[in-house]
Design a protein around this motif. Structure first.
Motif, short mmCIF file in Angstrom:
data_model
loop_
_atom_site.label_atom_id
_atom_site.label_comp_id
_atom_site.label_asym_id
_atom_site.label_seq_id
_atom_site.Cartn_x
_atom_site.Cartn_y
_atom_site.Cartn_z
N UNK A 87 0.88 -1.28 -0.08
CA UNK A 87 0.02 0.01 -0.14
C UNK A 87 0.86 1.07 0.11
N UNK A 88 1.85 1.14 0.83
CA UNK A 88 2.60 2.55 0.73
C UNK A 88 3.40 2.65 -0.73
N UNK A 89 3.77 1.62 -1.28
CA UNK A 89 4.26 1.86 -2.77
C UNK A 89 3.34 2.19 -3.50
N UNK A 90 2.02 1.89 -3.35
CA UNK A 90 0.98 2.33 -4.20
C UNK A 90 0.66 3.78 -4.03
N UNK A 91 0.68 4.27 -2.82
CA UNK A 91 0.64 5.72 -2.36
C UNK A 91 1.74 6.43 -3.26
N UNK A 92 2.92 5.97 -3.36
CA UNK A 92 4.15 6.62 -3.65
C UNK A 92 3.58 6.76 -5.30
N UNK A 93 3.38 5.63 -5.95
CA UNK A 93 3.14 5.54 -7.33
C UNK A 93 2.05 6.56 -7.71
N UNK A 94 1.04 7.01 -6.74
CA UNK A 94 -0.04 7.87 -7.10
C UNK A 94 0.35 9.38 -6.48
N UNK A 95 1.67 9.38 -6.23
CA UNK A 95 2.08 10.59 -5.85
C UNK A 95 1.66 11.24 -4.45
N UNK A 96 1.03 10.15 -3.67
CA UNK A 96 0.49 10.61 -2.37
C UNK A 96 1.68 10.56 -1.21
N UNK A 97 2.59 11.19 -1.51
CA UNK A 97 3.87 10.85 -0.73
C UNK A 97 3.80 10.94 0.75
N UNK A 98 3.16 11.88 1.34
CA UNK A 98 2.86 11.86 2.80
C UNK A 98 2.08 10.64 3.31
N UNK A 99 1.11 10.08 2.51
CA UNK A 99 0.57 8.75 3.04
C UNK A 99 1.65 7.86 2.97
#
Length: 297
Positions: A87-99
């Motif tokens: 999930x963390x890397x999925x947030x990264x790929x969606x540029x939701x960096x803080x999450x």
């Protein structure tokens, strides 16, 4: 798979299998529909099928649906390390960096030693788009990842790029030289090393590495052209064998063997493919499986 799904409509493993079968036949629209149905049918609290399904969705660039699925899995199993990491890397790929940062911080607090976790967190910290970018911290976690996965090509490439960005050319030379001990025929690593030498002022070594890299780059370009031809006509025996011959001519026997397996799965007339497989196995001192002997004259 369709017969199995008629009996067990919510069988996620069967849906994933059907998706891959459609994908193998280049019926991508039907493959995506199967994945979407699987996401709707996922009711199990067991995270493994969900993680597998999320990976399949991401392969088809269905990233928003994959993210929603991972968020549901994380809600149901908040202490599962693999779910949180994905999930963390999925947030990264969606540029939701803080999450992503919040999840990586939580993972690090568990003190579990995991090369992938360190690598993924370092990738976030090194991203130029991240407002909290921290190159020193990124380097620290790339090195921690390498301690657990020594020789990992992807990590070493990113670490080398980090050194180049900071104009630490001698450090970059060290990283790329170590990388090449594991993959000496990598054109990209050779060119990166040549660039590091050139930036450091060592023009002689830069020239040597460029000379080594040139035929490797030409080989890779030819491979890409042949792979494009194969992807357009998977059942075309000539296209498949042209790629196999390219690998054989360049001493890439593992890739040649893998491509022969792909050709056997797709080509209708398997005679020439089986002959190539037999020739390769003969050189390795291995017998041709009986399954394929019926295709020989």
């Amino acid at each position: 798979y369709q017969t199995l799904l008629n009996r067990q409509p919510n069988n996620i493993s069967a849906m994933i299998g059907l998706n891959r079968a459609y994908r193998g036949l280049n019926r991508n629209a039907e493959a995506i529909k199967v994945l979407q149905s699987a996401a709707s049918a996922l009711v199990s609290q067991e995270p493994k099928p969900g993680l597998l399904l999320a990976s399949e969705l991401q392969q088809y660039l269905q990233n928003e649906q994959a993210l929603q699925l991972l968020e549901t899995l994380h809600h149901n199993t908040p202490d599962d390390h693999d779910v949180t990491l994905k999930l963390a890397f999925a947030y990264y790929n969606q540029q939701q960096f803080d999450k992503a940062e919040a999840l990586y911080t939580a993972l690090l607090a568990t003190q579990k030693e995991d090369a992938k976790m360190y690598r993924d967190y370092a990738i976030l910290l090194a991203n130029p788009l991240y407002i909290k970018r921290d190159l020193a911290k990124a380097e620290h976690y790339f090195l921690k990842a390498l301690q657990r996965e020594s020789g990992d090509v992807g990590i070493m490439e990113r670490l080398g790029s980090l050194m180049m960005e900071q104009e630490r050319y001698r450090h970059a030379i060290y990283v790329y030289s170590n990388l090449l001990t594991g993959v000496p025929d990598s054109a990209g690593a050779r060119l990166a090393l040549a660039n590091a030498y050139a930036r450091s002022g060592d023009t002689e070594n830069a020239r040597r590495q460029q000379e080594i890299a040139k035929p490797l780059a030409e080989r890779d370009q030819q491979e890409e052209r042949l792979k494009t031809m194969v992807s357009r006509q998977l059942a075309n025996e000539e296209a498949q064998l042209n790629l196999v011959h390219h690998y054989l001519q360049n001493g890439q026997y593992t890739r040649a063997y893998q491509q022969l397996q792909i050709a056997l799965a797709h080509c209708r007339d398997k005679g020439n493919v089986v002959r190539e497989l037999k020739s390769l196995l003969d050189k390795m001192g291995l017998p041709l499986p009986k399954t394929y002997q019926v295709n020989l004259p």
